[in-house]
Design a protein around this motif. Structure first.
Motif, mmCIF file in Angstrom:
data_model
loop_
_atom_site.group_PDB
_atom_site.id
_atom_site.type_symbol
_atom_site.label_atom_id
_atom_site.label_comp_id
_atom_site.label_asym_id
_atom_site.label_seq_id
_atom_site.Cartn_x
_atom_site.Cartn_y
_atom_site.Cartn_z
ATOM 1 N N SER A 257 4.082 -3.485 -4.675
ATOM 2 C CA SER A 257 4.879 -3.662 -3.459
ATOM 3 C C SER A 257 4.073 -4.417 -2.411
ATOM 4 O O SER A 257 2.943 -4.040 -2.104
ATOM 5 C CB SER A 257 5.289 -2.297 -2.908
ATOM 6 N N ASN A 303 -1.177 -5.367 -1.841
ATOM 7 C CA ASN A 303 -0.017 -4.480 -1.871
ATOM 8 C C ASN A 303 -0.087 -3.498 -0.703
ATOM 9 O O ASN A 303 -1.151 -3.025 -0.327
ATOM 10 C CB ASN A 303 0.075 -3.749 -3.209
ATOM 11 N N SER A 304 1.088 -3.199 -0.145
ATOM 12 C CA SER A 304 1.127 -2.338 1.029
ATOM 13 C C SER A 304 2.552 -1.881 1.284
ATOM 14 O O SER A 304 3.511 -2.539 0.873
ATOM 15 C CB SER A 304 0.605 -3.114 2.245
ATOM 16 N N TYR A 305 2.673 -0.742 1.971
ATOM 17 C CA TYR A 305 3.985 -0.233 2.382
ATOM 18 C C TYR A 305 4.129 -0.306 3.902
ATOM 19 O O TYR A 305 4.926 0.422 4.483
ATOM 20 C CB TYR A 305 4.146 1.218 1.910
ATOM 21 N N SER A 306 3.332 -1.170 4.538
ATOM 22 C CA SER A 306 3.262 -1.152 6.001
ATOM 23 C C SER A 306 4.490 -1.754 6.676
ATOM 24 O O SER A 306 4.684 -1.575 7.860
ATOM 25 C CB SER A 306 2.022 -1.898 6.463
ATOM 26 N N THR B 73 -2.285 2.653 1.924
ATOM 27 C CA THR B 73 -1.325 1.545 1.828
ATOM 28 C C THR B 73 -0.156 1.655 2.801
ATOM 29 O O THR B 73 0.751 0.832 2.753
ATOM 30 C CB THR B 73 -0.771 1.416 0.395
ATOM 31 N N VAL B 74 -0.148 2.659 3.685
ATOM 32 C CA VAL B 74 0.865 2.649 4.740
ATOM 33 C C VAL B 74 0.249 2.130 6.042
ATOM 34 O O VAL B 74 0.785 1.247 6.694
ATOM 35 C CB VAL B 74 1.491 4.040 4.950
#
Ligand SMILES: Cc1cc2nc3c(=O)[nH]c(=O)nc-3n(C[C@H](O)[C@H](O)[C@H](O)COP(=O)(O)OP(=O)(O)OC[C@H]3O[C@@H](n4cnc5c(N)ncnc54)[C@H](O)[C@@H]3O)c2cc1C
Lengths: 417, 93
Positions: A257, A303-306, B73-74
């Motif tokens: 992601s 990849n990151s969910y930020s 990763t947030v």
């Protein structure tokens, strides 16, 4: 559901547009459904709509952790085209293209599909060869795609800088005239409205936090922030969060992601008649009906969910945009934002069965799945309703990462929207 | 842009000096015994974790060497960087 018509628009206008009813029912989750869809983006909502309309499966819930369309569906740059290289992909995206053409009428909701033409620029000899190969492959498959000379490129989009003395001169372009844009929110709302009218429950603010399995290992329900829900079939359509949801059933995914960002300028008078993309210098732009220049940038490097992209990534894109379109140099950017895109190793989606009975997955659309929304929902509904893939999504299995039958659009187009 | 500590140069440097190289600690199976499923998993399946994630970076515009990092990763906050071969530090969940 009150239908939209010319008369209804006039009537509501005369009433000051104050009496429009809600377009879909606000549903509280029931204890049990025949099918639960995890993720209320365009793909999940389209899946529910086609399950109800084409397969008569009406005890369906779409569970959305935020608000519908608040994921990538409402964050993308809305480019639609079907001129992919490999026959499997071209068939998949063309399936969607056929549906786009009649979608506003079928839904009785204006999704503002605008076939204004999508031009993919070539800046070097390699780009020219790759672009022409796409044109030939598409024409053999009966999909429109044509090659333009630099002069024709300038005629098709007069604000492009077609002079030879820039860093990345334009040597030609592939043009798909049926390509274009649609209004992203309207796509989510139109499918939600259509599905809701057919009995589908659209449940917002409802996050799935667990997947329940029975003694045989098959799925039997989900745990959510609004309580448990039983269902023998579950379709996961969670885009950038698919790995997280599938891990609840112990399934590892071929996904990473990444944040992908876009920005819009202040609105200006109509200046750009088409969509222009450049994979080589990673810039693409179109003009919205409100007049904003809609600009897409690249993914972040990690990849990151930020859900926010790095500034140096968008600066890089804006440098390219300013060179290609000198006229926009002094425009101010009004907003920028990011989405989380789910990228597969071959840049093709996964739509089909999983190793867990009753669990289906539709993901991996990465940076370019908006264009597929109606087609993806259509074939995924077929897959869930019948337990077998539709011929169009049959090649897009999860198992291809074991068998090696990849559909390598990654090599065909480093960036694809 | 991230500020990344290269454990070889022992300096904090901007992200554009580095190249991301994917998930860390992915062990190559034994080719003599691995079946298609094991190879597929090694090549393509990824943890893609939402939380503390171990990953590889390469200091391309510095020492040129690969190293590992723990990152959330947030928030994207880097918790630790460490040399390959060193055990994964405890970064919490
Ligand atoms: C900046 C940007 C530009 C893009 N440009 C284009 C373009 O020009 N053309 C194109 O074709 N594509 C483009 N894309 C890609 C496109 O947006 C996506 O492929 C597509 O919209 C995916 O639709 P979806 O319905 O699968 O995902 P989404 O709309 O992201 O829906 C998934 C939903 O699942 C929900 N969810 C996640 N986890 C849970 C959970 N545990 N429980 C309940 N709900 C959950 C999320 O909240 C989300 O609403 C772009 C993407 C971005 C970010």
């Amino acid at each position: 559901m009150a239908r939209f018509s010319f008369a209804s628009l006039i009537g509501h206008a005369l009433a000051g547009n104050r009496r429009w009813p809600a377009q879909w029912r606000e549903a509280a989750p029931q204890a049990e459904y025949d099918v639960v869809i995890v993720g209320g983006g365009g793909h999940g909502l389209a899946t529910a709509y086609y399950l109800a309309r084409e397969h008569g499966v009406r005890r369906v819930a779409v569970l959305e952790k935020g608000w519908i369309g608040g994921g990538n569906t409402g964050r993308n740059t809305t480019i639609i085209r079907s001129n992919y290289l490999w026959p499997e992909s071209a068939a998949l995206y063309e399936h969607a293209m056929q549906l786009w053409q009649g979608l506003s009428r079928a839904l009785n909701y204006n999704v503002m599909y605008s076939p204004r033409g999508v031009m993919v620029l070539a800046h070097n000899h390699h780009d020219v060869l790759v672009g022409q190969r796409h044109v030939h492959a598409n024409r053999l498959a009966g999909i429109d795609n044509e090659w333009l000379t630099p002069g024709q490129v300038g005629d098709f989009c007069p604000i492009l800088n077609v002079s030879r003395d820039i860093r990345y001169p334009i040597l030609g372009a592939a043009l798909q005239r049926r390509g274009g844009t649609a209004r992203h929110d309207a796509v989510a709302w139109g499918f939600a409205r259509g599905a809701s009218a057919l009995g589908v429950d659209i449940v917002e603010n409802c996050e799935v936090v667990g997947i329940d399995r029975d003694a045989t290992g098959a799925v039997c329900g989900v745990q959510t922030t609004r309580g448990p829900i039983r269902a023998p079939r579950i379709g996961v359509v969670a885009a950038g969060h698919t790995s997280v949801v599938m891990a609840m059933a112990g399934v590892r995914m071929p996904l990473e992601s990444y944040p992908l960002q876009a920005l819009v300028s202040e609105p200006v008078k109509p200046a750009m008649p088409c969509v222009v993309m450049s994979n080589t210098i990673h810039a693409y732009m179109s003009q919205s009906d409100k007049g904003e220049m809609v600009i897409g940038a690249g993914t972040d490097a990690y990849n990151s969910y930020s859900q926010t992209g790095a500034l140096h990534i968008s600066s890089h894109t804006l440098e390219a945009i300013c060179e290609l379109f000198p006229v926009v140099r002094r425009l101010r950017m009004l907003r920028n934002w990011g989405g989380i895109v789910d990228v597969t190793p071959d840049r093709s989606p996964v739509v089909g069965l999983t190793p867990v009975a009753g669990l289906f997955v539709n993901c991996g659309w990465g940076t370019g799945g908006f264009k597929a929304t109606p087609g993806s929902g259509h074939v995924f509904a077929h897959t869930i309703a019948t337990g077998r893939p539709h011929p169009v999504n049959a090649p897009f299995t999860l198992d291809r990462f074991r068998t090696g039958n990849l559909i390598d659009e990654a090599a065909a187009a480093a960036v694809a929207h | 842009m991230l500020l990344i500590h290269c454990p070889f140069c022992d300096m904090d440097r901007p992200e554009i000096e580095f190249r991301h190289a994917g998930e860390a600690h992915v062990a190559r199976p034994d080719p003599a015994t691995a079946d298609d499923a094991a190879w597929g998993a090694y090549l393509y399946l990824r943890e893609n974790r939402r939380g503390v994630f171990a990953e590889r970076w390469r200091h391309v515009h510095g020492c040129g060497r690969f190293f590992n990092a723990l990152r959330h990763t947030v928030s994207d906050r880097l918790i630790a960087t460490y040399r390959p071969g060193a055990p994964r530090p405890d970064g919490g969940a």
